[in-house]
Write a protein that holds these residues in place. Structure first.
Motif, PDB file in Angstrom:
ATOM      1  N   ILE A 190       7.456 -79.256 -58.320  1.00 56.36           N
ATOM      2  CA  ILE A 190       6.811 -78.295 -59.215  1.00 56.36           C
ATOM      3  C   ILE A 190       7.505 -78.327 -60.577  1.00 56.36           C
ATOM      4  CG2 ILE A 190       6.158 -75.884 -59.568  1.00 56.36           C
ATOM      5  CD1 ILE A 190       4.736 -77.168 -57.176  1.00 56.36           C
ATOM      6  N   PRO A 191       6.778 -78.766 -61.596  1.00 56.08           N
ATOM      7  CA  PRO A 191       7.399 -78.886 -62.918  1.00 56.08           C
ATOM      8  C   PRO A 191       7.506 -77.517 -63.600  1.00 56.08           C
ATOM      9  CG  PRO A 191       5.082 -79.443 -63.059  1.00 56.08           C
ATOM     10  CD  PRO A 191       5.369 -79.156 -61.604  1.00 56.08           C
ATOM     11  N   ARG A 231       7.767 -69.886 -51.499  1.00 55.70           N
ATOM     12  CA  ARG A 231       6.323 -69.917 -51.640  1.00 55.70           C
ATOM     13  C   ARG A 231       5.861 -69.001 -52.779  1.00 55.70           C
ATOM     14  NH1 ARG A 231       2.598 -73.706 -50.692  1.00 55.70           N
ATOM     15  NH2 ARG A 231       0.871 -73.002 -49.374  1.00 55.70           N
ATOM     16  N   CYS A 232       6.762 -68.212 -53.328  1.00 54.29           N
ATOM     17  CA  CYS A 232       6.345 -67.199 -54.302  1.00 54.29           C
ATOM     18  C   CYS A 232       6.585 -67.591 -55.754  1.00 54.29           C
ATOM     19  CB  CYS A 232       7.094 -65.891 -54.075  1.00 54.29           C
ATOM     20  SG  CYS A 232       6.855 -65.150 -52.472  1.00 54.29           S
ATOM     21  N   THR A 233       7.761 -68.128 -56.042  1.00 55.69           N
ATOM     22  CA  THR A 233       8.191 -68.149 -57.450  1.00 55.69           C
ATOM     23  C   THR A 233       7.741 -69.375 -58.221  1.00 55.69           C
ATOM     24  OG1 THR A 233      10.226 -69.315 -56.928  1.00 55.69           O
ATOM     25  CG2 THR A 233      10.298 -66.908 -56.848  1.00 55.69           C
ATOM     26  N   GLY A 234       7.360 -70.449 -57.526  1.00 54.20           N
ATOM     27  CA  GLY A 234       7.073 -71.682 -58.256  1.00 54.20           C
ATOM     28  C   GLY A 234       8.349 -72.361 -58.742  1.00 54.20           C
ATOM     29  N   TYR A 235       9.502 -71.906 -58.283  1.00 54.66           N
ATOM     30  CA  TYR A 235      10.811 -72.549 -58.442  1.00 54.66           C
ATOM     31  C   TYR A 235      11.414 -72.487 -59.843  1.00 54.66           C
ATOM     32  CZ  TYR A 235       9.663 -74.571 -53.886  1.00 54.66           C
ATOM     33  OH  TYR A 235       9.307 -74.739 -52.577  1.00 54.66           O
ATOM     34  N   TYR A 247       6.412 -78.225 -40.595  1.00 51.82           N
ATOM     35  CA  TYR A 247       6.690 -78.530 -42.004  1.00 51.82           C
ATOM     36  C   TYR A 247       7.118 -79.982 -42.217  1.00 51.82           C
ATOM     37  CZ  TYR A 247       6.450 -73.790 -44.030  1.00 51.82           C
ATOM     38  OH  TYR A 247       6.042 -72.584 -44.527  1.00 51.82           O
ATOM     39  N   MET A 248       7.248 -80.742 -41.132  1.00 50.43           N
ATOM     40  CA  MET A 248       7.539 -82.158 -41.309  1.00 50.43           C
ATOM     41  C   MET A 248       6.268 -82.910 -41.706  1.00 50.43           C
ATOM     42  SD  MET A 248      10.671 -82.104 -40.683  1.00 50.43           S
ATOM     43  CE  MET A 248      11.228 -83.806 -40.545  1.00 50.43           C
ATOM     44  N   ARG A 278      15.418 -72.358 -60.571  1.00 52.71           N
ATOM     45  CA  ARG A 278      16.219 -73.381 -61.261  1.00 52.71           C
ATOM     46  C   ARG A 278      17.004 -72.747 -62.407  1.00 52.71           C
ATOM     47  NH1 ARG A 278      11.351 -76.765 -60.283  1.00 52.71           N
ATOM     48  NH2 ARG A 278      10.526 -76.266 -62.345  1.00 52.71           N
ATOM     49  N   VAL A 336       4.720 -78.594 -47.855  1.00 49.98           N
ATOM     50  CA  VAL A 336       4.787 -77.550 -48.874  1.00 49.98           C
ATOM     51  C   VAL A 336       5.687 -78.078 -49.995  1.00 49.98           C
ATOM     52  CG1 VAL A 336       5.619 -75.217 -49.343  1.00 49.98           C
ATOM     53  CG2 VAL A 336       4.453 -75.709 -47.191  1.00 49.98           C
ATOM     54  N   PRO A 337       5.256 -77.970 -51.246  1.00 51.18           N
ATOM     55  CA  PRO A 337       6.086 -78.539 -52.307  1.00 51.18           C
ATOM     56  C   PRO A 337       7.443 -77.841 -52.434  1.00 51.18           C
ATOM     57  CG  PRO A 337       4.229 -77.322 -53.231  1.00 51.18           C
ATOM     58  CD  PRO A 337       4.011 -77.390 -51.753  1.00 51.18           C
ATOM     59  N   THR A 338       8.443 -78.634 -52.797  1.00 53.78           N
ATOM     60  CA  THR A 338       9.767 -78.074 -53.080  1.00 53.78           C
ATOM     61  C   THR A 338       9.947 -78.011 -54.592  1.00 53.78           C
ATOM     62  OG1 THR A 338      10.977 -80.145 -53.290  1.00 53.78           O
ATOM     63  CG2 THR A 338      10.595 -79.332 -51.041  1.00 53.78           C
ATOM     64  N   SER A 339      11.120 -77.597 -54.985  1.00 51.05           N
ATOM     65  CA  SER A 339      11.457 -77.527 -56.413  1.00 51.05           C
ATOM     66  C   SER A 339      11.215 -78.865 -57.111  1.00 51.05           C
ATOM     67  CB  SER A 339      12.927 -77.117 -56.538  1.00 51.05           C
ATOM     68  OG  SER A 339      13.347 -77.219 -57.866  1.00 51.05           O
ATOM     69  N   SER A 340      11.436 -79.968 -56.397  1.00 47.88           N
ATOM     70  CA  SER A 340      11.290 -81.284 -57.028  1.00 47.88           C
ATOM     71  C   SER A 340       9.848 -81.592 -57.408  1.00 47.88           C
ATOM     72  CB  SER A 340      11.776 -82.374 -56.077  1.00 47.88           C
ATOM     73  OG  SER A 340      13.069 -82.090 -55.649  1.00 47.88           O
ATOM     74  N   TYR A 346       3.134 -80.922 -42.510  1.00 52.01           N
ATOM     75  CA  TYR A 346       2.396 -80.090 -43.461  1.00 52.01           C
ATOM     76  C   TYR A 346       3.321 -79.907 -44.657  1.00 52.01           C
ATOM     77  CZ  TYR A 346      -0.414 -76.609 -45.664  1.00 52.01           C
ATOM     78  OH  TYR A 346      -1.201 -75.951 -46.598  1.00 52.01           O
ATOM     79  N   GLU A 354      -0.674 -80.538 -49.749  1.00 51.08           N
ATOM     80  CA  GLU A 354      -0.918 -79.760 -48.539  1.00 51.08           C
ATOM     81  C   GLU A 354      -2.290 -80.048 -47.955  1.00 51.08           C
ATOM     82  OE1 GLU A 354       0.001 -75.529 -48.906  1.00 51.08           O
ATOM     83  OE2 GLU A 354       1.110 -76.034 -50.718  1.00 51.08           O
ATOM     84  N   ALA A 399       1.969 -72.959 -58.567  1.00 47.12           N
ATOM     85  CA  ALA A 399       2.736 -73.813 -57.648  1.00 47.12           C
ATOM     86  C   ALA A 399       1.990 -73.989 -56.331  1.00 47.12           C
ATOM     87  CB  ALA A 399       4.121 -73.219 -57.411  1.00 47.12           C
ATOM     88  N   GLN A 400       1.383 -72.918 -55.832  1.00 52.44           N
ATOM     89  CA  GLN A 400       0.603 -73.060 -54.595  1.00 52.44           C
ATOM     90  C   GLN A 400      -0.611 -73.955 -54.824  1.00 52.44           C
ATOM     91  OE1 GLN A 400      -0.241 -69.261 -52.800  1.00 52.44           O
ATOM     92  NE2 GLN A 400       1.898 -68.942 -52.253  1.00 52.44           N
ATOM     93  N   HIS A 451      12.846 -75.113 -37.835  1.00 57.37           N
ATOM     94  CA  HIS A 451      13.011 -76.552 -37.618  1.00 57.37           C
ATOM     95  C   HIS A 451      13.633 -77.252 -38.817  1.00 57.37           C
ATOM     96  CE1 HIS A 451       8.626 -76.122 -38.615  1.00 57.37           C
ATOM     97  NE2 HIS A 451       8.842 -77.144 -39.385  1.00 57.37           N
ATOM     98  N   GLY A 479       3.889 -68.684 -59.677  1.00 57.74           N
ATOM     99  CA  GLY A 479       3.839 -68.873 -58.230  1.00 57.74           C
ATOM    100  C   GLY A 479       2.466 -69.315 -57.768  1.00 57.74           C
ATOM    101  N   ILE A 513       6.651 -67.830 -46.437  1.00 60.57           N
ATOM    102  CA  ILE A 513       7.885 -68.283 -45.782  1.00 60.57           C
ATOM    103  C   ILE A 513       8.252 -67.345 -44.627  1.00 60.57           C
ATOM    104  CG2 ILE A 513      10.314 -68.919 -46.106  1.00 60.57           C
ATOM    105  CD1 ILE A 513       8.326 -70.825 -47.447  1.00 60.57           C
TER     106      ILE A 513
END
Ligand code: FES
Ligand code: FES
Lengths: 799, 190
Positions: free
Chosen positions: A726-727, B162-166, A715-716, B170, A720-724, A718, A700, A691-692, B68, A688, A214
């Motif tokens: 990643i389980p 990018r680090c924590t996996g969220y 990022y529009m 949460r 990158v997953p958000t919290s939604s 490419y 990605e 998640a990547q 952006h 982490g 980030i």
């Protein structure tokens, strides 16, 4: 595991092994981080780079007149202006280890990268000119006024095509577009294939994606007018290498260059190599005589900072009727992009991690790295392993299908057992020694993953058929990871007069929490409370030598260096106290920072009394010439070999036949990284990493058009997953201590990222089994899943 | 050529001097409140709020990850609402009340429940995304009623880490909300 409010309450037990809350958090939570762009350098000029819009072109002319006249512009330089500086090389990574050179004689092409392109550009995003101005707004304004005339040349994006006869040559000094090539064989693979009961052969592609920390890359530099020393703030993972390279580029002695990587906002490998911008910013600071700052924007990060992962595997497995592997053959092609930045690192990692936890008597692997007109590719979290695991684990599932076996059962039949450790694969490792797995229990990893994944439940649902177009599938993937790469790492410990412990390590932190975990190790080794230990990492003035935080190596190498230095300092403390007290050393003990006599009750001395007083006037001269204040030790820990981590992942997915969307219902990861120093930090690293990996498996992808234009530059596009996306994960672990180091630790930063692509692909293919779909590449985005279904003759129009 | 350290404009005497003009007609005087303190400054039309906070006010806790509007690292509270400072112009903020991460627990003040939750739940690794998440979570805890799960999910999906996996993020947000709304909308309780 839950990590509620946890105040460490020392009960006499070791600090190592506890989820000690991180000491770095408070500062970061108050907004007091010191990332490169936060360092205020009064009077700094800002740099902006003009980058090639062409994937391959000759530069006909560059005119900077208008740019130079623009408001606030201080300087504009082109390739010609910096041509006297040496081109840049990641020397350390490009070096072939002597053992490997002797045994396998690999080919490694050296392609130094010019600081600014002079006559030719080789990828979109290559720096062509740099503008220095009063601030970045003005620098970017002036970029538009630099007039560069290009003559486009034929573009190579596909590595196979780049290897064909007559393909345009990217580097005139090379014989072809091969960047590296190496082949290895064990046993008699041809005979094994000839006699096999079953052979599967497939082509699998690992797609290109990027680390995308980030915090984008950033460098600033300042020459101290008093000392003349050059200080560089860089968000690098390898500050000592940056120091060496900067000194080399600028013709300085390395001791006159200080590199500081204080807070780094994620690295994941992308910040583990050298970049030309990193060399040019200090150069500008010297030439202009004022501080200079450059921070990358996201478009630059996605298109011009290193990429990773793109590989083609043409893999064949040979097995007997029971599914025992007889031989593996793989032809691996790695897309290197425009420059060979890191040589054998990624390709050879792919070679020596292909067999994973499986016993394979006959092996035939060769790998070729290919130069193309795309951004250079270098290690990214896992560095060659996710790609190779994708190929091997997909091939295992194809073999299981061929033999009518449960994929988990096929795996179980081929695992190396714990009683076989240390296990020699017959290959040579990355340092050129016979490859050996030091410890581990692969069957137990798999057993636990299977137990958690509810294979029976999935099979029952599959027999019922799709519910409302939603198909369920389960997949498995296993991996091993050689961690703790050498050659060394440094730790220096000093006991300050206050009794506080100063620990400096060569490895910086990009979020791994070294200030906490290294302090835990030091506290135990010396016998002091955790909170008197101050850790500095990533400042070359604190330790003259170091390597860095890359390749799952920091805990193994810096951790063990810290442990050893701590034990040595502890000995010194006790000896000094014994001299002071006039008692034998073995009568004394050191706990919680207090020196006690083993026989008497009351404390004999505190650390500050010992450390602070010895040199004062009137102190008797020590008879052996050693003073109490010399309570310091520097240790360079050199690992004797790799500490091999391992893991088994399982995932249950549901694929929507109509939309192509894949939902993760249950993600299981069982891992083994030996002894765990801080379980909270370890779990964070694993989570982490996964998640990547999930991002790479499902979303990605760095996409190029056939013209070499990147199509995913923001990022529009490419994703990158958000919290939604990643389980929550279902994590479990076993602990096979490594015999390769005193602490028994293994690296774990990359492990989580290695299996997700493979395990999700296996599960998706399992879900789509009714249609005979074969998953050959990722990411498994809804559109790609729909493509697969269409190819299999399924209508996928909206309901 | 002007240097960056020009004589400070009296209107901005407490802050770094403005950079030289690229478009001389484009200067504006803005007055706003930042973390409770009044600020008056001369800004160019195109100056982003993120750059204004970071470079001019030296409030570097607000981070810039994408410029952006996707990553959320630059999130600050503008009149109590989370806003992306990289998509906001400084001139738009005249009259506004801004809060940045530095304003939550100034100096040695104890961390707020939100900040503490990120620490206790290990909701951060490199910490670069953290101020953005913390500001969004702070806004959630300042709602009159407990936001429902969908609101929380929606708010978090505006941020990249990018680090924590969220997962731990949460958990942290959940802990902070539990603490804030334990006794119903009015506050503390049990
Ligand atoms: S920096 Fe503003 S959203 Fe990314
Ligand atoms: S903690 Fe590093 S990006 Fe979130």
């Amino acid at each position: 595991m839950s990590h509620g409010p946890q105040q460490p309450t020392p009960d006499g037990g070791p600090w190592t092994g506890r989820p000690v809350p991180r000491v770095e958090d408070d500062r970061l939570l108050r907004g007091n981080g010191r990332y490169v762009d936060d360092v205020a350098l009064p009077g700094a000029a800002e740099a902006a780079f003009l980058r090639s819009p062409h994937a391959h072109a000759r530069i006909r002319s560059v005119d900077v007149t208008a740019a130079l006249a623009a408001p606030g512009v201080v300087a504009v330089w082109t390739g010609a202006d910096v041509a006297h500086l040496p081109a840049m090389l990641n020397r350390e990574e490009l070096r072939t280890p002597p053992g490997l050179a002797e045994l396998l004689d690999p080919y490694v092409a050296i392609t130094p990268m010019p600081l600014l392109a002079t006559d030719r550009v080789l990828y979109v995003g290559q720096p062509v000119a740099v503008v220095l101005a009063e601030n970045r707004y003005l620098a970017e304004d002036a970029l538009e006024l630099v007039d560069v005339r290009y003559a486009p040349l034929p573009v190579l994006v596909d590595p196979d095509q780049a290897l064909t006869d007559g393909a345009p040559l990217l580097h005139d000094e090379l014989r072809d577009n091969t960047a590296v090539a190496v082949a290895t064989k064990v046993g008699d693979p041809d005979a094994a294939f000839a006699s096999a009961h079953t052979v599967v052969s497939e082509e699998f592609r690992a797609h290109r994606y990027v680390a995308s920390p980030i915090e984008t890359r950033a460098v600033s530099a300042q020459v101290d007018p008093y000392s003349g020393e050059l200080t560089v703030w860089s968000n690098t993972q390898t500050p000592h290498r940056v120091r060496e390279a900067t000194a080399h580029t600028l013709g300085l002695d390395a001791e006159r260059v200080r590199v500081i990587a204080t807070d780094v906002g994620g690295g994941f490998g992308q910040k583990g190599i050298l970049y030309v911008e990193e060399m040019l910013v200090p150069y500008a600071a010297r030439v202009l005589g004022r501080p200079v700052l450059w921070r990358e924007d996201r478009n630059e990060n996605l298109t011009a900072s290193s990429h990773a992962r793109e590989q083609i595997h043409r893999i064949e497995l040979a097995a007997d009727a029971q599914g025992h592997l007889l031989a593996v053959r793989d032809r691996i092609t790695v897309n290197f992009g425009a420059y060979n930045m890191t040589g054998l690192v990624v390709p050879y990692n792919s070679v020596c991690h292909l067999l994973g936890p499986y016993r394979v008597p006959h092996v035939d692997i060769d790998v070729v790295g290919v130069l193309t007109n795309t951004t250079f590719a270098t290690p990214y979290r896992g560095a060659g392993r996710p790609e190779t695991v994708f190929a091997m684990e997909r091939a295992m599932d194809r073999l299981a299908a061929e033999l009518g076996l449960e994929p988990a059962e096929l795996r179980a039949r081929n695992l190396v057992g714990p009683d076989e450790m240390p296990y020699a694969t017959g290959l040579v490792d990355r340092s050129g020694k016979p490859q050996s797995y030091d410890s581990g229990d692969f069957p137990e990893l798999l057993r636990r993953a299977v137990a958690k994944a509810d294979v029976e439940g999935v099979r029952a649902r599959q027999r019922e058929g799709a519910r409302d177009g939603r198909l369920v599938g389960v997949g498995f993937a296993m991996y091993i990871e050689a961690t703790g790469l050498g050659p060394f790492e440094t730790a220096r410990i000093d006991i300050a007069p206050s009794g506080r412990v100063k620990l400096a390590i060569g490895a910086p932190s990009q979020g791994q929490g070294h200030r906490t975990s290294m302090a835990q190790i030091a506290a135990d080794a010396i016998g002091v409370p955790f909170d008197v230990v101050d850790v500095v990492g990533g400042d070359t003035s604190a330790t003259p030598f170091g390597v860095g935080t890359i390749a799952s190596r920091a805990l193994v190498n810096a951790g063990n260096a810290t442990h050893r230095a701590g034990r040595l300092v502890r000995e010194k403390i006790i000896e000094a106290a014994a001299r002071r007290l006039g008692v034998p050393a073995d009568a004394l003990d050191l706990r919680e920072g207090v020196i006690t006599s083993k026989t008497a009750e009351e404390p004999a001395l505190t650390l500050s009394e010992l450390a602070g007083r010895a040199p004062l006037p009137g102190t008797p001269e020590p008879t052996d010439g050693r003073h109490g204040t010399e309570l310091s030790e520097t240790v360079h820990f050199r690992p004797p070999g790799f500490a091999v981590s391992s893991g088994a992942h399982a995932v249950v997915v549901e694929v929507d036949e109509h939309t192509g969307e894949t939902e993760i219902l249950h993600y299981v990861a069982v891992h083994d990284a030996g002894v765990i120093v801080n379980p909270m930090i370890a779990e964070g690293q694993v989570t982490g990493g996964i998640a990547q990996g999930i991002g790479g498996a499902l979303y990605e992808e760095m996409v190029y058009g056939p013209d070499g234009q990147p199509r995913t530059g923001t990022y529009m596009d490419y994703l990158v997953p958000t919290s939604s996306e990643i389980p929550d994960l279902d994590l479990d672990e076993i602990h096979s201590p490594s015999p390769m180091n005193d602490l028994g630790v293994k690296g774990l930063g990359e492990g989580g990222a290695i299996a997700p692509q493979a395990v999700i692909a296996n599960a998706v293919e399992d879900a789509l089994r009714p249609f005979g779909v074969v998953v050959r590449r990722g990411p498994l985005s809804p559109s790609r899943v729909r493509d697969l279904l269409r190819e299999a003759g399924r209508p996928t129009a909206a309901r | 050529m002007t240097t960056y350290l020009a004589t400070p404009d009296p209107a901005t005497a407490t802050h770094a001097a403005p950079p030289p003009l690229a478009e001389p007609s484009g200067w504006h005087e803005i007055r706003l409140t930042v973390n409770g303190a009044p600020v008056t400054a001369q800004v160019e039309s195109r100056l982003l709020l993120s750059d204004f906070l970071r470079d001019r006010l030296r409030l570097t806790g607000t981070h810039v990850g994408c410029e952006h509007g996707v990553c959320g690292a630059c999130t600050v509270l503008v009149d109590g609402e989370p806003a992306r400072s990289c998509l906001t112009l400084a001139v738009q903020c005249t009259g506004a009340e801004l809060r940045t991460v530095e304003g939550l627990a100034p100096g040695d003040a104890p961390l707020t429940p939100v900040q503490r939750a990120f620490h206790e739940c290990h909701g951060m690794q490199c910490g670069f995304c953290t101020p953005g998440f913390v500001m969004t979570a702070t806004a959630l805890t300042e709602q009159p009623e407990r936001p429902d799960a969908a609101d929380v999910a929606d708010a978090l999906s505006g941020h990249l880490c990018r680090c924590t996996g969220y997962r731990n993020i949460r958990r942290a947000v959940c802990q902070a909300l539990d603490e804030r709304f334990a006794g119903g909308p009015a506050g503390r309780g049990e």
